[in-house]
Design an enzyme around this catalytic site. Sequence first.
Site, PDB file in Angstrom:
ATOM      1  N   THR A   1       0.804  -1.226   0.000  1.00 27.42           N
ATOM      2  CA  THR A   1       0.000   0.000   0.000  1.00 27.42           C
ATOM      3  C   THR A   1       0.838   1.278   0.000  1.00 27.42           C
ATOM      4  O   THR A   1       0.296   2.366   0.202  1.00 27.42           O
ATOM      5  CB  THR A   1      -0.919  -0.002   1.235  1.00 27.42           C
ATOM      6  OG1 THR A   1      -0.110  -0.198   2.415  1.00 27.42           O
ATOM      7  CG2 THR A   1      -1.939  -1.125   1.156  1.00 27.42           C
ATOM      8  N   GLU A   2       2.131   1.156  -0.241  1.00 30.97           N
ATOM      9  CA  GLU A   2       3.026   2.309  -0.142  1.00 30.97           C
ATOM     10  C   GLU A   2       2.606   3.473  -1.034  1.00 30.97           C
ATOM     11  O   GLU A   2       2.728   4.641  -0.643  1.00 30.97           O
ATOM     12  CB  GLU A   2       4.467   1.889  -0.478  1.00 30.97           C
ATOM     13  CG  GLU A   2       5.146   1.042   0.580  1.00 30.97           C
ATOM     14  CD  GLU A   2       4.905  -0.451   0.408  1.00 30.97           C
ATOM     15  OE1 GLU A   2       5.653  -1.242   0.990  1.00 30.97           O
ATOM     16  OE2 GLU A   2       3.940  -0.826  -0.303  1.00 30.97           O
ATOM     17  N   VAL A   3       2.119   3.183  -2.255  1.00 30.78           N
ATOM     18  CA  VAL A   3       1.770   4.269  -3.181  1.00 30.78           C
ATOM     19  C   VAL A   3       0.610   5.123  -2.664  1.00 30.78           C
ATOM     20  O   VAL A   3       0.428   6.257  -3.108  1.00 30.78           O
ATOM     21  CB  VAL A   3       1.420   3.721  -4.588  1.00 30.78           C
ATOM     22  CG1 VAL A   3       2.651   3.116  -5.242  1.00 30.78           C
ATOM     23  CG2 VAL A   3       0.280   2.711  -4.522  1.00 30.78           C
TER      24      VAL A   3
END
Length: 258
Positions: A134-136
């Site tokens: 989920t970094e983006v």
Amino acid sequence: MTQAVFTEVAERIGYITLNRPDKRNALGPELILALHEAFLAMRANDSVKVIVLKSTGKAFCAGADLGYLQQLQDFSYEENLEDSKRLMELFKLIYDLPKVVIAQVQGHALAGGCGLVTVCDFAFAVPDALFGYTEVRIGFVPALVSVFLQEQIGAAKTQELLLSGELINSSKAAELGLITSVEPTEFLEKSVHDFAQKLLVQNSGFSMAETKSFLRSQNEQSRAAALSSAAELNAKARAHADCKKGIAAFLSKNTPNW
């Protein structure tokens, strides 16, 4: 202070357990260091043939620790690079370990937590577990995990997961090859134990170690170069305005306006 990681050896199986249930086993410097030391100890222990990585509480690992995310906003490039390299070294250690590593995933594995699952050799999960990079969504770049994930599931599926940031269920994760098997919640521990015992009884430890080493050696130089670039990219990305905005929104439980 609660011990962040505890270990146990039984029946030639080494157990490494993340033990920050109140923080959803989130990754911070102390936990990363403790995991690194635990895997080094298991590697050196001749009585251990197979390693199981598991967690206490409802979540397997929720990614970066919230308090540490706040600190990152004030880090210099050099500090961020050093921090990124610590996680890189942990991932490399698990990925290259001469002993088989099995992830026992009893809950959600997100961002860096999903990265931990990625670098294990096998992963068994309960039906309700969610997986995702989920970094983006908060302006981060999932650079380190991309190196390992592409080797595991291919470039197209890696791109799909990393660019979308979508969460997927255990069945989808198994379909993509991210995990090995989905097991009923009440039988997860037994399924992992039975599988580990099968490896212990049926397979040569020497043969498994050599096979794993040979597989890793095939892309060793390109992987090392890619990981070095990934660590640098992570350090640079953390100073970007999007990353700072995303972290601030995440900490205040708001949705960033991209």
